[in-house]
Design a protein around this motif. Structure first.
Motif, PDB file in Angstrom:
ATOM      1  N   GLN A 146       0.743  -1.061   0.134  1.00 13.88           N
ATOM      2  CA  GLN A 146      -0.003  -0.004   0.060  1.00 13.88           C
ATOM      3  C   GLN A 146       0.860   1.392  -0.012  1.00 13.88           C
ATOM      4  O   GLN A 146       0.620   2.469  -0.285  1.00 13.88           O
ATOM      5  N   THR A 147       2.008   0.853   0.459  1.00 14.50           N
ATOM      6  CA  THR A 147       2.870   2.430   0.387  1.00 14.50           C
ATOM      7  C   THR A 147       4.424   1.848  -0.196  1.00 14.50           C
ATOM      8  O   THR A 147       4.785   0.438  -0.155  1.00 14.50           O
ATOM      9  N   PRO A 148       5.249   2.722  -0.433  1.00 17.35           N
ATOM     10  CA  PRO A 148       6.607   2.360  -0.913  1.00 17.35           C
ATOM     11  C   PRO A 148       7.305   1.642   0.242  1.00 17.35           C
ATOM     12  O   PRO A 148       8.118   0.714  -0.215  1.00 17.35           O
ATOM     13  N   SER A 177       1.106  -4.647  -7.175  1.00 19.63           N
ATOM     14  CA  SER A 177       0.490  -3.353  -7.109  1.00 19.63           C
ATOM     15  C   SER A 177      -0.867  -3.499  -7.622  1.00 19.63           C
ATOM     16  O   SER A 177      -1.304  -4.420  -8.186  1.00 19.63           O
ATOM     17  N   GLY A 178      -1.971  -2.873  -7.302  1.00 20.82           N
ATOM     18  CA  GLY A 178      -3.331  -2.887  -7.696  1.00 20.82           C
ATOM     19  C   GLY A 178      -4.295  -2.563  -6.538  1.00 20.82           C
ATOM     20  O   GLY A 178      -3.902  -2.602  -5.316  1.00 20.82           O
ATOM     21  N   GLY A 179      -5.512  -2.461  -7.139  1.00 21.45           N
ATOM     22  CA  GLY A 179      -6.550  -1.993  -6.206  1.00 21.45           C
ATOM     23  C   GLY A 179      -7.112  -3.050  -5.432  1.00 21.45           C
ATOM     24  O   GLY A 179      -6.990  -4.449  -5.952  1.00 21.45           O
ATOM     25  N   PHE A 180      -7.939  -2.905  -4.613  1.00 21.47           N
ATOM     26  CA  PHE A 180      -8.713  -4.042  -3.607  1.00 21.47           C
ATOM     27  C   PHE A 180      -9.931  -3.566  -3.925  1.00 21.47           C
ATOM     28  O   PHE A 180     -10.450  -2.685  -3.727  1.00 21.47           O
ATOM     29  N   TYR A 181     -10.994  -4.595  -4.113  1.00 16.18           N
ATOM     30  CA  TYR A 181     -12.565  -4.447  -4.136  1.00 16.18           C
ATOM     31  C   TYR A 181     -12.813  -5.641  -3.236  1.00 16.18           C
ATOM     32  O   TYR A 181     -12.762  -6.824  -3.462  1.00 16.18           O
TER      33      TYR A 181
END
Length: 220
Positions: A146-148, A177-181
């Motif tokens: 969610q962060t570097p 990386s990528g969104g969460f749904y």
């Protein structure tokens, strides 16, 4: 009623057969692994981790037991919103992974500690595009940073565990990386709502028991 993909239906059939034959779930144990050498610096307020380790029912159940975790949501990570649903993800063409979003209090439990639980007991990080009976890219082992800083800590821990040879096979986990749904309502809190479900009894109850035995100081 939950619509299950073929691999999970097969697992249910296997679990029912095993339960009928022996009346008990298979024993599991936490893999003894070292703590991470690096960690994310604590920050004010609740923080978020997104982890994928096979069927989200069991991964959700394990992290619901961790002291300092405020809530866990089952869902889909790594694909697009348009196909973030069980039917489409089951096609294994959307690039989603079944995952959990963990909101935690960093004053109580750290990001690296969550990763230790993830690698030790929440799933088998050496399996490629599967977890035990469930097969497909949606069951892959992945950490969605969610962060570097999370990305750096996760990558360093994978390298640390690989160098220590704590697993008999190479670690398959990738930092992505990528969104969460969030998944459908029927998949949320599945372990607690369905304690006698054959899949839960066969695969997930042993996992939760292994966490509580292996990490008693972390258990809520």
């Amino acid at each position: 009623m939950t619509t299950l993909r073929p691999t999970r239906l097969a697992a249910l059939a296997l679990g029912a057969t095993l339960l009928a034959g022996c009346g008990a779930a298979q024993a599991e144990r936490a893999v003894p692994i070292p703590a991470a050498a690096r960690d994310v610096a604590p920050a004010p307020g609740l923080q978020t981790a997104v982890l994928a380790g096979g069927c989200f029912w069991g991964v959700e159940a394990v992290f619901q037991q961790v002291r300092g975790v405020r809530d866990v949501t089952a869902g889909y990570a790594g694909g697009t919103a348009a196909t973030a649903n069980y039917r489409d993800v089951s096609s294994e063409t959307t690039r989603h992974a079944e995952a959990v979003r963990i909101r935690y209090d960093p004053r109580v439990v750290s990001y690296a500690t969550l990763l230790r639980v993830f690698f030790s007991v929440a799933h088998d990080p050496t399996q490629v595009n599967r977890q035990t009976p469930d097969v497909g890219t949606s069951y892959r082992s992945a950490i969605f940073a969610q962060t570097p800083e999370q990305r750096a800590v996760a990558s360093a821990y994978i390298a640390q565990l690989g160098a220590a040879h704590v697993f008999p096979r190479p670690i398959a986990t990738r930092v992505e990386s990528g969104g969460f749904y969030p998944a459908e309502a029927e998949h949320q809190d599945f372990f607690r709502r369905n304690p006698s479900h054959p899949y839960i009894v066969r695969w997930d109850k042993p996992k939760v028991a292994a966490f509580r035995a292996g990490f008693p100081r972390l258990a809520s």
